[in-house]
Design a protein around this motif. Structure first.
Motif, PDB file in Angstrom:
ATOM      1  N   PRO A  10      12.623  -1.991 -10.262  1.00 45.17           N
ATOM      2  CA  PRO A  10      13.769  -1.085  -9.735  1.00 45.17           C
ATOM      3  C   PRO A  10      13.176   0.159 -10.200  1.00 45.17           C
ATOM      4  CG  PRO A  10      14.181  -2.670 -11.645  1.00 45.17           C
ATOM      5  CD  PRO A  10      13.239  -3.231 -11.311  1.00 45.17           C
ATOM      6  N   GLN A  11      12.266   0.363 -11.157  1.00 42.61           N
ATOM      7  CA  GLN A  11      11.776   1.618 -11.791  1.00 42.61           C
ATOM      8  C   GLN A  11      10.887   2.230 -10.938  1.00 42.61           C
ATOM      9  OE1 GLN A  11      11.037  -1.259 -12.998  1.00 42.61           O
ATOM     10  NE2 GLN A  11       8.607  -1.257 -13.506  1.00 42.61           N
ATOM     11  N   ALA A  12      10.124   1.623 -10.002  1.00 38.71           N
ATOM     12  CA  ALA A  12       8.988   2.075  -9.082  1.00 38.71           C
ATOM     13  C   ALA A  12       9.510   2.700  -7.819  1.00 38.71           C
ATOM     14  CB  ALA A  12       8.399   0.828  -8.699  1.00 38.71           C
ATOM     15  N   ASP A  13       8.799   3.680  -7.137  1.00 46.78           N
ATOM     16  CA  ASP A  13       9.032   4.435  -6.169  1.00 46.78           C
ATOM     17  C   ASP A  13       8.315   3.526  -4.925  1.00 46.78           C
ATOM     18  OD1 ASP A  13       9.598   5.996  -4.030  1.00 46.78           O
ATOM     19  OD2 ASP A  13       8.062   7.811  -4.861  1.00 46.78           O
ATOM     20  N   VAL A  14       9.014   2.836  -4.236  1.00 46.00           N
ATOM     21  CA  VAL A  14       8.324   1.937  -3.144  1.00 46.00           C
ATOM     22  C   VAL A  14       8.407   2.674  -2.011  1.00 46.00           C
ATOM     23  CG1 VAL A  14       8.758  -0.297  -2.086  1.00 46.00           C
ATOM     24  CG2 VAL A  14       9.310  -0.060  -4.479  1.00 46.00           C
ATOM     25  N   ALA A  15       7.443   2.866  -1.072  1.00 48.66           N
ATOM     26  CA  ALA A  15       7.314   3.760  -0.017  1.00 48.66           C
ATOM     27  C   ALA A  15       6.996   2.466   1.213  1.00 48.66           C
ATOM     28  CB  ALA A  15       6.455   4.906  -0.083  1.00 48.66           C
ATOM     29  N   CYS A  16       7.647   2.447   2.285  1.00 49.54           N
ATOM     30  CA  CYS A  16       7.471   1.609   3.438  1.00 49.54           C
ATOM     31  C   CYS A  16       6.766   2.377   4.430  1.00 49.54           C
ATOM     32  CB  CYS A  16       8.730   0.759   3.607  1.00 49.54           C
ATOM     33  SG  CYS A  16       8.245  -0.492   4.896  1.00 49.54           S
ATOM     34  N   VAL A  17       5.537   2.646   4.659  1.00 55.19           N
ATOM     35  CA  VAL A  17       4.744   3.107   5.394  1.00 55.19           C
ATOM     36  C   VAL A  17       4.303   2.596   6.673  1.00 55.19           C
ATOM     37  CG1 VAL A  17       2.856   4.687   5.575  1.00 55.19           C
ATOM     38  CG2 VAL A  17       4.088   4.515   3.531  1.00 55.19           C
ATOM     39  N   ASP A  83      -4.153  11.224  -0.639  1.00 53.39           N
ATOM     40  CA  ASP A  83      -3.117  12.406  -1.212  1.00 53.39           C
ATOM     41  C   ASP A  83      -2.053  11.799  -2.196  1.00 53.39           C
ATOM     42  OD1 ASP A  83      -4.967  14.075  -0.225  1.00 53.39           O
ATOM     43  OD2 ASP A  83      -3.642  14.582   1.414  1.00 53.39           O
ATOM     44  N   HIS A  84      -1.652  10.418  -1.765  1.00 49.98           N
ATOM     45  CA  HIS A  84      -0.967   9.773  -2.621  1.00 49.98           C
ATOM     46  C   HIS A  84      -1.252   8.394  -3.172  1.00 49.98           C
ATOM     47  CE1 HIS A  84       1.120  12.651   0.424  1.00 49.98           C
ATOM     48  NE2 HIS A  84       2.134  12.636  -0.445  1.00 49.98           N
ATOM     49  N   PRO A  85      -2.027   8.485  -4.226  1.00 52.93           N
ATOM     50  CA  PRO A  85      -2.486   7.187  -4.866  1.00 52.93           C
ATOM     51  C   PRO A  85      -1.414   6.229  -5.342  1.00 52.93           C
ATOM     52  CG  PRO A  85      -2.988   9.064  -6.045  1.00 52.93           C
ATOM     53  CD  PRO A  85      -2.666   9.545  -4.842  1.00 52.93           C
ATOM     54  N   PRO A  86      -1.479   5.033  -4.819  1.00 51.18           N
ATOM     55  CA  PRO A  86      -0.407   4.149  -5.205  1.00 51.18           C
ATOM     56  C   PRO A  86      -0.840   3.343  -6.316  1.00 51.18           C
ATOM     57  CG  PRO A  86      -1.501   3.130  -3.331  1.00 51.18           C
ATOM     58  CD  PRO A  86      -2.292   4.439  -3.633  1.00 51.18           C
ATOM     59  N   ALA A  87       0.036   2.670  -6.961  1.00 45.59           N
ATOM     60  CA  ALA A  87      -0.215   1.508  -7.965  1.00 45.59           C
ATOM     61  C   ALA A  87      -0.699   0.492  -7.478  1.00 45.59           C
ATOM     62  CB  ALA A  87       1.157   1.494  -9.027  1.00 45.59           C
ATOM     63  N   ALA A  88      -0.088   0.114  -6.339  1.00 47.72           N
ATOM     64  CA  ALA A  88      -0.483  -1.369  -5.781  1.00 47.72           C
ATOM     65  C   ALA A  88      -0.031  -1.014  -4.167  1.00 47.72           C
ATOM     66  CB  ALA A  88       0.280  -2.281  -6.473  1.00 47.72           C
ATOM     67  N   VAL A  89      -0.844  -1.757  -3.469  1.00 45.99           N
ATOM     68  CA  VAL A  89      -0.712  -1.739  -1.904  1.00 45.99           C
ATOM     69  C   VAL A  89      -0.444  -3.272  -1.511  1.00 45.99           C
ATOM     70  CG1 VAL A  89      -1.893  -1.570   0.195  1.00 45.99           C
ATOM     71  CG2 VAL A  89      -2.269  -0.023  -1.750  1.00 45.99           C
ATOM     72  N   LEU A  90       0.735  -3.429  -0.715  1.00 41.19           N
ATOM     73  CA  LEU A  90       1.134  -4.758  -0.255  1.00 41.19           C
ATOM     74  C   LEU A  90       0.935  -4.352   1.453  1.00 41.19           C
ATOM     75  CD1 LEU A  90       2.481  -4.621  -2.801  1.00 41.19           C
ATOM     76  CD2 LEU A  90       4.161  -6.290  -1.956  1.00 41.19           C
ATOM     77  N   ALA A  91       0.099  -5.012   1.896  1.00 37.94           N
ATOM     78  CA  ALA A  91      -0.130  -4.763   3.304  1.00 37.94           C
ATOM     79  C   ALA A  91       0.122  -6.222   4.303  1.00 37.94           C
ATOM     80  CB  ALA A  91      -1.790  -4.536   3.921  1.00 37.94           C
ATOM     81  N   THR A  92       1.239  -5.833   5.181  1.00 34.16           N
ATOM     82  CA  THR A  92       1.895  -6.935   6.034  1.00 34.16           C
ATOM     83  C   THR A  92       1.240  -6.828   7.514  1.00 34.16           C
ATOM     84  OG1 THR A  92       3.778  -5.334   6.605  1.00 34.16           O
ATOM     85  CG2 THR A  92       3.865  -7.000   4.662  1.00 34.16           C
ATOM     86  N   HIS A  93       0.182  -6.126   7.693  1.00 30.49           N
ATOM     87  CA  HIS A  93      -0.487  -6.351   8.914  1.00 30.49           C
ATOM     88  C   HIS A  93      -2.198  -6.298   8.727  1.00 30.49           C
ATOM     89  CE1 HIS A  93      -1.884  -4.821  13.045  1.00 30.49           C
ATOM     90  NE2 HIS A  93      -0.842  -5.421  13.404  1.00 30.49           N
ATOM     91  N   PHE A  94      -2.930  -6.530   9.632  1.00 35.36           N
ATOM     92  CA  PHE A  94      -4.486  -6.833   9.238  1.00 35.36           C
ATOM     93  C   PHE A  94      -4.932  -5.327   9.531  1.00 35.36           C
ATOM     94  CE2 PHE A  94      -3.335  -8.516  13.515  1.00 35.36           C
ATOM     95  CZ  PHE A  94      -3.958  -7.790  14.445  1.00 35.36           C
ATOM     96  N   MET A  95      -4.425  -4.213  10.252  1.00 34.17           N
ATOM     97  CA  MET A  95      -4.969  -2.943  10.317  1.00 34.17           C
ATOM     98  C   MET A  95      -4.972  -2.165   9.040  1.00 34.17           C
ATOM     99  SD  MET A  95      -4.279  -0.195  13.158  1.00 34.17           S
ATOM    100  CE  MET A  95      -5.073   1.530  13.044  1.00 34.17           C
TER     101      MET A  95
END
Length: 222
Positions: A10-17, A83-95
């Motif tokens: 809950p403390q994280a800034d989650v961006a859905c891109v 420019d916006h380095p994340p703490a983690a990346v979750l990819a839900t598509h192969f591209m």
């Protein structure tokens, strides 16, 4: 996945891109148009494409050109990611999984990469070597990934992710009201993975119905 991440951290800034929003307009048009054309009118070609990508002898010839093409069309996304380095990346598509894997190989993306396979069948182009974790839907999918060289400690079976409302049981009447579907029309409902010609044909046949078939509603639930 965004719902789950916000609930877990809950403390994280989650961006859905959406990576397509960071690609040229012509590519967004081509991607959507070609996909709909293939699944409606040329499923045999779609089938051959999936079969081809799963053949090791063919992948060695097309993998690098495919990755170069992905980096070309996703150049704006890669600049945004840098420019916006994340703490983690979750990819839900192969591209995005592929271009983020390239960024990790290049050395400037240091965040862990998790690939969530949203197909029932984990085709080879999902299996990004740089991913720290690959989430698959079934035990069969995990066994197939192991056969294709993915280390066991990187594989996790949790099913295909759905939003909380999609996981709740409901009645046909409530579902019709939620999506504005008429009661006098038949509804075909199923996960999008069932539209894949190599695994399921029922929904593909429904998608190819002629426009004169007006007494059908077709709802594909991701």
């Amino acid at each position: 996945m965004a719902h789950a991440a916000r609930a877990r951290w809950p403390q994280a800034d989650v961006a859905c891109v959406d990576i397509l929003e960071h690609t040229p307009r012509w590519f967004r048009w081509f991607y959507a148009t070609s996909y709909l054309f293939l699944v409606r009118y040329a499923s045999w070609l779609w089938h051959l494409g999936y079969m081809g990508f799963d053949q090791p002898w063919l992948r060695c010839c097309i993998d690098e050109p495919r990755r170069m093409w992905n980096r070309f069309v996703a150049g704006r996304f890669l600049r945004w990611l840098r420019d916006h380095p994340p703490a983690a990346v979750l990819a839900t598509h192969f591209m995005p999984a592929d271009v983020c894997g390239w960024a990790k190989r290049a050395g400037w993306l240091r965040a862990p990469l998790v690939v969530v396979v949203t197909d029932l069948h984990p085709h080879r182009f999902w299996l990004t070597p740089e991913a720290q974790a690959i989430v698959v839907a079934t035990e069969d999918g995990r066994r197939l990934c192991r056969q294709r060289g993915v280390p066991l400690d990187r594989l996790h079976v949790v099913g295909i992710p759905v939003t909380p409302p999609g996981a709740q049981a409901t009645t046909p009447a409530v579902a019709r009201g939620l999506f504005g579907l008429r009661a006098d029309r038949r509804v075909w409902a199923g996960p999008t993975a069932q539209c894949e010609p190599t695994r399921r044909r029922t929904n593909c046949a429904a998608l190819r119905m002629k426009p004169t078939t007006r007494r059908q509603n077709i709802m594909i639930r991701p």
